[in-house]
Design a protein around this motif. Structure first.
Motif, PDB file in Angstrom:
ATOM      1  N   TYR A  77       0.834  -1.196   0.000  1.00 31.27           N
ATOM      2  CA  TYR A  77       0.000   0.000   0.000  1.00 31.27           C
ATOM      3  C   TYR A  77       0.870   1.247   0.000  1.00 31.27           C
ATOM      4  O   TYR A  77       1.754   1.398   0.840  1.00 31.27           O
ATOM      5  N   GLU A  78       0.623   2.120  -0.964  1.00 32.90           N
ATOM      6  CA  GLU A  78       1.375   3.375  -1.018  1.00 32.90           C
ATOM      7  C   GLU A  78       0.896   4.308   0.089  1.00 32.90           C
ATOM      8  O   GLU A  78      -0.309   4.492   0.281  1.00 32.90           O
ATOM      9  N   LEU A  79       1.829   4.871   0.809  1.00 28.66           N
ATOM     10  CA  LEU A  79       1.529   5.816   1.887  1.00 28.66           C
ATOM     11  C   LEU A  79       2.135   7.163   1.542  1.00 28.66           C
ATOM     12  O   LEU A  79       3.354   7.274   1.363  1.00 28.66           O
ATOM     13  N   HIS A  80       1.316   8.178   1.423  1.00 26.40           N
ATOM     14  CA  HIS A  80       1.798   9.513   1.067  1.00 26.40           C
ATOM     15  C   HIS A  80       2.734  10.022   2.154  1.00 26.40           C
ATOM     16  O   HIS A  80       2.399  10.022   3.344  1.00 26.40           O
ATOM     17  N   GLY A  81       3.918  10.472   1.739  1.00 29.97           N
ATOM     18  CA  GLY A  81       4.964  10.826   2.688  1.00 29.97           C
ATOM     19  C   GLY A  81       4.614  11.915   3.668  1.00 29.97           C
ATOM     20  O   GLY A  81       5.006  11.851   4.835  1.00 29.97           O
ATOM     21  N   THR A  82       3.893  12.945   3.221  1.00 32.32           N
ATOM     22  CA  THR A  82       3.563  14.046   4.134  1.00 32.32           C
ATOM     23  C   THR A  82       2.176  13.902   4.742  1.00 32.32           C
ATOM     24  O   THR A  82       1.941  14.352   5.864  1.00 32.32           O
ATOM     25  N   GLU A  83       1.246  13.280   4.018  1.00 30.22           N
ATOM     26  CA  GLU A  83      -0.097  13.075   4.554  1.00 30.22           C
ATOM     27  C   GLU A  83      -0.084  12.123   5.748  1.00 30.22           C
ATOM     28  O   GLU A  83      -1.019  12.105   6.547  1.00 30.22           O
ATOM     29  N   ALA A  84       1.000  11.345   5.859  1.00 31.28           N
ATOM     30  CA  ALA A  84       1.087  10.378   6.954  1.00 31.28           C
ATOM     31  C   ALA A  84       1.005  11.045   8.318  1.00 31.28           C
ATOM     32  O   ALA A  84       0.494  10.464   9.277  1.00 31.28           O
ATOM     33  N   VAL A  85       1.519  12.291   8.430  1.00 24.64           N
ATOM     34  CA  VAL A  85       1.473  12.982   9.724  1.00 24.64           C
ATOM     35  C   VAL A  85       0.212  13.838   9.844  1.00 24.64           C
ATOM     36  O   VAL A  85       0.062  14.597  10.792  1.00 24.64           O
ATOM     37  N   HIS A  86      -0.683  13.698   8.881  1.00 23.08           N
ATOM     38  CA  HIS A  86      -1.960  14.411   8.927  1.00 23.08           C
ATOM     39  C   HIS A  86      -3.120  13.425   8.874  1.00 23.08           C
ATOM     40  O   HIS A  86      -4.182  13.728   8.325  1.00 23.08           O
ATOM     41  N   GLY A  87      -2.885  12.229   9.434  1.00 28.03           N
ATOM     42  CA  GLY A  87      -3.962  11.264   9.570  1.00 28.03           C
ATOM     43  C   GLY A  87      -3.801   9.988   8.769  1.00 28.03           C
ATOM     44  O   GLY A  87      -4.340   8.951   9.149  1.00 28.03           O
ATOM     45  N   SER A  88      -3.052  10.033   7.658  1.00 28.57           N
ATOM     46  CA  SER A  88      -2.943   8.840   6.811  1.00 28.57           C
ATOM     47  C   SER A  88      -2.141   7.721   7.452  1.00 28.57           C
ATOM     48  O   SER A  88      -2.216   6.568   7.004  1.00 28.57           O
ATOM     49  N   SER A  89      -1.369   8.023   8.484  1.00 27.56           N
ATOM     50  CA  SER A  89      -0.644   6.958   9.172  1.00 27.56           C
ATOM     51  C   SER A  89      -1.612   5.997   9.853  1.00 27.56           C
ATOM     52  O   SER A  89      -1.218   4.910  10.283  1.00 27.56           O
ATOM     53  N   GLY A  90      -2.890   6.381   9.900  1.00 24.82           N
ATOM     54  CA  GLY A  90      -3.908   5.486  10.434  1.00 24.82           C
ATOM     55  C   GLY A  90      -4.109   4.238   9.601  1.00 24.82           C
ATOM     56  O   GLY A  90      -4.700   3.265  10.065  1.00 24.82           O
ATOM     57  N   GLN A  91      -3.607   4.231   8.361  1.00 25.62           N
ATOM     58  CA  GLN A  91      -3.708   3.033   7.534  1.00 25.62           C
ATOM     59  C   GLN A  91      -2.690   1.981   7.963  1.00 25.62           C
ATOM     60  O   GLN A  91      -2.789   0.820   7.560  1.00 25.62           O
ATOM     61  N   VAL A  92      -1.726   2.381   8.795  1.00 30.34           N
ATOM     62  CA  VAL A  92      -0.668   1.479   9.241  1.00 30.34           C
ATOM     63  C   VAL A  92      -0.974   0.991  10.649  1.00 30.34           C
ATOM     64  O   VAL A  92      -1.073   1.782  11.586  1.00 30.34           O
ATOM     65  N   ARG A  93      -1.118  -0.318  10.776  1.00 33.73           N
ATOM     66  CA  ARG A  93      -1.440  -0.915  12.070  1.00 33.73           C
ATOM     67  C   ARG A  93      -0.183  -1.421  12.766  1.00 33.73           C
ATOM     68  O   ARG A  93       0.829  -1.678  12.095  1.00 33.73           O
ATOM     69  N   PRO A  94      -0.221  -1.602  14.095  1.00 29.68           N
ATOM     70  CA  PRO A  94       0.939  -2.153  14.801  1.00 29.68           C
ATOM     71  C   PRO A  94       1.347  -3.495  14.188  1.00 29.68           C
ATOM     72  O   PRO A  94       0.501  -4.351  13.929  1.00 29.68           O
ATOM     73  N   GLY A  95       2.618  -3.644  13.913  1.00 29.88           N
ATOM     74  CA  GLY A  95       3.111  -4.865  13.292  1.00 29.88           C
ATOM     75  C   GLY A  95       3.245  -4.777  11.791  1.00 29.88           C
ATOM     76  O   GLY A  95       3.875  -5.644  11.163  1.00 29.88           O
ATOM     77  N   ASP A  96       2.658  -3.751  11.179  1.00 31.03           N
ATOM     78  CA  ASP A  96       2.829  -3.536   9.744  1.00 31.03           C
ATOM     79  C   ASP A  96       4.276  -3.128   9.454  1.00 31.03           C
ATOM     80  O   ASP A  96       5.009  -2.687  10.349  1.00 31.03           O
ATOM     81  N   VAL A  97       4.648  -3.240   8.191  1.00 33.78           N
ATOM     82  CA  VAL A  97       6.000  -2.879   7.755  1.00 33.78           C
ATOM     83  C   VAL A  97       5.906  -1.742   6.748  1.00 33.78           C
ATOM     84  O   VAL A  97       5.045  -1.755   5.868  1.00 33.78           O
ATOM     85  N   VAL A  98       6.787  -0.747   6.886  1.00 37.31           N
ATOM     86  CA  VAL A  98       6.817   0.378   5.949  1.00 37.31           C
ATOM     87  C   VAL A  98       8.207   0.505   5.342  1.00 37.31           C
ATOM     88  O   VAL A  98       9.199   0.623   6.058  1.00 37.31           O
ATOM     89  N   ILE A  99       8.260   0.470   4.011  1.00 37.82           N
ATOM     90  CA  ILE A  99       9.501   0.768   3.295  1.00 37.82           C
ATOM     91  C   ILE A  99       9.575   2.287   3.149  1.00 37.82           C
ATOM     92  O   ILE A  99       8.669   2.900   2.578  1.00 37.82           O
ATOM     93  N   ALA A 100      10.617   2.899   3.674  1.00 37.00           N
ATOM     94  CA  ALA A 100      10.783   4.354   3.608  1.00 37.00           C
ATOM     95  C   ALA A 100      11.984   4.682   2.726  1.00 37.00           C
ATOM     96  O   ALA A 100      13.089   4.224   2.997  1.00 37.00           O
TER      97      ALA A 100
END
Length: 204
Positions: A77-100
């Motif tokens: 799942y693509e996660l918008h780099g700046t929107e993540a700190v404006h609520g989109s990080s809610g798509q990431v649950r504990p235990g998920d993995v994020v490639i940065a």
């Protein structure tokens, strides 16, 4: 415009980029993939998901790699780099993995995003060209994607570094694809459109 001809400018770019990428490819640390692959497979085993993010040009790389991984057996799942700190990080649950992805590994916006994701219980796969960077140190695993020169006189606009990031993550996609033994029929199911969405005669 400088006095150099277009041909000489292009040749200089091609020669510099070719040399940078040849050196990069010859020095890829194969072992660095092992930990990354294990983190992803363990997360999937536990019902967690894989996400990918980046700021600026690496953000476009993130979109491509998310699609590539998803079409070859690893839903991403693509996660918008700046929107993540404006609520989109809610798509990431504990235990998920994020490639940065970040060439410098020091971008302020990505630092904020990665910090938020780690606070939410995510594991981070760092992809950067700076082994001593904040991102490299914060990652649960690290894939090096760096070059010395972007290929032009300014040596600023991402060019060769973007290709390095793509190659590193394409390599990850191939390892995962082969581990999961993805078949042509599975690929066509996920990619039904275009000529790639048709089984070849030798595959029927």
């Amino acid at each position: 415009m400088r006095s150099e001809s277009q041909e000489s400018i292009l040749k200089a770019f091609i020669n510099t980029s070719s040399a940078e990428l040849k050196n990069f490819l010859e020095n890829i640390d194969i072992k660095s993939y092992e930990k990354t692959v294990n983190i992803i497979l363990e997360a999937e085993k536990n019902g967690n998901r894989l996400h990918i993010t980046g700021i600026g040009k690496p953000g476009h790389v993130a979109g491509y790699i998310a699609s590539l991984l998803s079409s070859t057996g690893t839903p991403t799942y693509e996660l918008h780099g700046t929107e993540a700190v404006h609520g989109s990080s809610g798509q990431v649950r504990p235990g998920d993995v994020v490639i940065a992805i970040s060439n410098s590994g020091e971008t302020a916006e990505l630092k904020a995003t990665v910090t938020a994701l780690k606070n939410n219980g995510a594991k981070i796969i760092a992809v950067t060209g700076n082994t001593a960077s904040w991102l490299a140190k914060e990652g649960d695993s690290f894939l090096f994607a760096g070059v010395e020169h972007e290929g032009d006189t300014l040596n600023r606009a991402p060019r060769a570094s973007i290709i390095a990031e793509i190659l590193v993550l394409q390599g990850l996609s191939i390892i995962l694809q082969e581990i999961k033994e993805i078949t042509p029929k599975q690929y066509v199911r996920w990619h039904p459109g275009g000529t790639l969405g048709q089984l070849r005669e030798t595959e029927k």
